[in-house]
Design a protein around this motif. Structure first.
Motif, PDB file in Angstrom:
ATOM      1  N   TRP A  40       0.832  -1.192   0.000  1.00 55.37           N
ATOM      2  CA  TRP A  40       0.000   0.000   0.000  1.00 55.37           C
ATOM      3  C   TRP A  40       0.871   1.248   0.000  1.00 55.37           C
ATOM      4  O   TRP A  40       1.939   1.268   0.608  1.00 55.37           O
ATOM      5  CB  TRP A  40      -0.883   0.027   1.244  1.00 55.37           C
ATOM      6  CG  TRP A  40      -1.950  -1.005   1.248  1.00 55.37           C
ATOM      7  CD1 TRP A  40      -1.882  -2.269   1.789  1.00 55.37           C
ATOM      8  CD2 TRP A  40      -3.255  -0.883   0.690  1.00 55.37           C
ATOM      9  NE1 TRP A  40      -3.068  -2.915   1.593  1.00 55.37           N
ATOM     10  CE2 TRP A  40      -3.934  -2.095   0.927  1.00 55.37           C
ATOM     11  CE3 TRP A  40      -3.914   0.141   0.018  1.00 55.37           C
ATOM     12  CZ2 TRP A  40      -5.236  -2.308   0.514  1.00 55.37           C
ATOM     13  CZ3 TRP A  40      -5.213  -0.068  -0.396  1.00 55.37           C
ATOM     14  CH2 TRP A  40      -5.865  -1.282  -0.143  1.00 55.37           C
ATOM     15  N   ASN A  42       0.440   5.904  -0.885  1.00 52.94           N
ATOM     16  CA  ASN A  42      -0.414   6.993  -1.350  1.00 52.94           C
ATOM     17  C   ASN A  42       0.003   7.419  -2.759  1.00 52.94           C
ATOM     18  O   ASN A  42       0.965   6.888  -3.327  1.00 52.94           O
ATOM     19  CB  ASN A  42      -0.411   8.162  -0.355  1.00 52.94           C
ATOM     20  CG  ASN A  42       0.961   8.765  -0.139  1.00 52.94           C
ATOM     21  OD1 ASN A  42       1.889   8.589  -0.930  1.00 52.94           O
ATOM     22  ND2 ASN A  42       1.105   9.490   0.960  1.00 52.94           N
ATOM     23  N   HIS A  43      -0.715   8.380  -3.323  1.00 58.57           N
ATOM     24  CA  HIS A  43      -0.440   8.818  -4.691  1.00 58.57           C
ATOM     25  C   HIS A  43       0.940   9.449  -4.824  1.00 58.57           C
ATOM     26  O   HIS A  43       1.585   9.313  -5.862  1.00 58.57           O
ATOM     27  CB  HIS A  43      -1.532   9.790  -5.170  1.00 58.57           C
ATOM     28  CG  HIS A  43      -2.810   9.096  -5.488  1.00 58.57           C
ATOM     29  ND1 HIS A  43      -3.789   8.881  -4.554  1.00 58.57           N
ATOM     30  CD2 HIS A  43      -3.255   8.541  -6.638  1.00 58.57           C
ATOM     31  CE1 HIS A  43      -4.797   8.240  -5.113  1.00 58.57           C
ATOM     32  NE2 HIS A  43      -4.498   8.009  -6.376  1.00 58.57           N
ATOM     33  N   ASN A  58      -1.043  -1.125  -4.321  1.00 60.62           N
ATOM     34  CA  ASN A  58      -2.379  -0.579  -4.111  1.00 60.62           C
ATOM     35  C   ASN A  58      -2.216   0.880  -3.700  1.00 60.62           C
ATOM     36  O   ASN A  58      -1.504   1.167  -2.736  1.00 60.62           O
ATOM     37  CB  ASN A  58      -3.112  -1.331  -2.996  1.00 60.62           C
ATOM     38  CG  ASN A  58      -3.422  -2.745  -3.396  1.00 60.62           C
ATOM     39  OD1 ASN A  58      -4.425  -2.998  -4.030  1.00 60.62           O
ATOM     40  ND2 ASN A  58      -2.540  -3.671  -3.061  1.00 60.62           N
ATOM     41  N   ASP A  60      -3.876   4.413  -2.455  1.00 59.10           N
ATOM     42  CA  ASP A  60      -5.018   5.042  -1.801  1.00 59.10           C
ATOM     43  C   ASP A  60      -4.435   6.062  -0.818  1.00 59.10           C
ATOM     44  O   ASP A  60      -3.508   5.730  -0.078  1.00 59.10           O
ATOM     45  CB  ASP A  60      -5.836   3.986  -1.049  1.00 59.10           C
ATOM     46  CG  ASP A  60      -7.147   4.523  -0.523  1.00 59.10           C
ATOM     47  OD1 ASP A  60      -7.144   5.561   0.168  1.00 59.10           O
ATOM     48  OD2 ASP A  60      -8.187   3.890  -0.790  1.00 59.10           O
ATOM     49  N   ASP A  61      -4.960   7.263  -0.815  1.00 57.13           N
ATOM     50  CA  ASP A  61      -4.413   8.266   0.097  1.00 57.13           C
ATOM     51  C   ASP A  61      -4.710   7.955   1.562  1.00 57.13           C
ATOM     52  O   ASP A  61      -4.085   8.527   2.450  1.00 57.13           O
ATOM     53  CB  ASP A  61      -4.885   9.667  -0.289  1.00 57.13           C
ATOM     54  CG  ASP A  61      -4.141  10.182  -1.518  1.00 57.13           C
ATOM     55  OD1 ASP A  61      -3.005   9.715  -1.773  1.00 57.13           O
ATOM     56  OD2 ASP A  61      -4.688  11.041  -2.228  1.00 57.13           O
ATOM     57  N   CYS A  62      -5.611   7.051   1.838  1.00 58.61           N
ATOM     58  CA  CYS A  62      -5.875   6.574   3.205  1.00 58.61           C
ATOM     59  C   CYS A  62      -5.325   5.156   3.372  1.00 58.61           C
ATOM     60  O   CYS A  62      -5.921   4.318   4.042  1.00 58.61           O
ATOM     61  CB  CYS A  62      -7.370   6.604   3.485  1.00 58.61           C
ATOM     62  SG  CYS A  62      -8.082   8.251   3.437  1.00 58.61           S
ATOM     63  N   PHE A  63      -4.183   4.894   2.758  1.00 62.71           N
ATOM     64  CA  PHE A  63      -3.652   3.531   2.650  1.00 62.71           C
ATOM     65  C   PHE A  63      -3.403   2.853   3.982  1.00 62.71           C
ATOM     66  O   PHE A  63      -3.589   1.650   4.098  1.00 62.71           O
ATOM     67  CB  PHE A  63      -2.383   3.508   1.782  1.00 62.71           C
ATOM     68  CG  PHE A  63      -1.187   4.202   2.368  1.00 62.71           C
ATOM     69  CD1 PHE A  63      -0.135   3.462   2.874  1.00 62.71           C
ATOM     70  CD2 PHE A  63      -1.095   5.586   2.395  1.00 62.71           C
ATOM     71  CE1 PHE A  63       0.992   4.085   3.391  1.00 62.71           C
ATOM     72  CE2 PHE A  63       0.018   6.216   2.895  1.00 62.71           C
ATOM     73  CZ  PHE A  63       1.061   5.470   3.408  1.00 62.71           C
ATOM     74  N   GLU A  66      -6.447   1.224   5.164  1.00 63.19           N
ATOM     75  CA  GLU A  66      -6.860   0.110   4.320  1.00 63.19           C
ATOM     76  C   GLU A  66      -6.028  -1.152   4.544  1.00 63.19           C
ATOM     77  O   GLU A  66      -6.502  -2.258   4.329  1.00 63.19           O
ATOM     78  CB  GLU A  66      -6.763   0.510   2.847  1.00 63.19           C
ATOM     79  CG  GLU A  66      -7.660   1.661   2.453  1.00 63.19           C
ATOM     80  CD  GLU A  66      -9.132   1.310   2.525  1.00 63.19           C
ATOM     81  OE1 GLU A  66      -9.482   0.141   2.292  1.00 63.19           O
ATOM     82  OE2 GLU A  66      -9.932   2.207   2.826  1.00 63.19           O
TER      83      GLU A  66
END
Length: 137
Positions: A40, A42-43, A58, A60-63, A66
């Protein structure tokens, strides 16, 4: 979750909203180590891996919210302290240099029961010596 972060000798990670450094050989090592699990990020970090087609990545900015147990989180510009209770292992890559920094790795590894269980040095593409350190509780 398993945290992966790159730090300098003062535990610095970022300066002026940019990563201090990056290394192609280190990215390859991270991708190899995580190939059988989720990685995981973030961008912002995904830009560093943009040439890769690794299926484990993967974004996701809230990685960190997650990531599940045993899954990896590549952390560059985030405070991991709010997620500390879910951290199973920490993998640090030491640049073995001092850079200016305005964001540091937020977990105190000399306290809180963290134990250094593995150290390995290797040559990177941009750094002559990078040190991998693995900590567990």
């Amino acid at each position: 979750m398993i945290i992966i972060a790159c730090v300098d000798d003062d535990m610095g990670m970022m300066f002026n909203h940019r990563r201090q450094s990056q290394d192609r050989a280190l990215r390859e090592l991270v991708l190899e180590a995580t190939k059988d699990n989720k990685l995981w990020m973030n961008h912002y970090s995904a830009k560093q891996f943009s040439e890769s087609t690794a299926p484990q990545i993967n974004v996701d900015d809230c990685f960190m919210s997650e990531a599940g147990s045993g899954e990896y989180c590549f952390v560059e510009n985030c405070d991991v302290t709010p997620y500390l209770r879910w951290v199973e292992k920490i993998i640090l890559y030491q640049w073995n240099r001092r850079y200016p920094s305005d964001q540091t790795f937020s977990i105190n590894l000399s306290g809180g029961g963290w134990k250094l269980v593995h150290t390995k040095e290797f040559s990177g593409s941009s750094h002559e010596r990078i040190t991998e350190e693995i900590y567990i509780q």
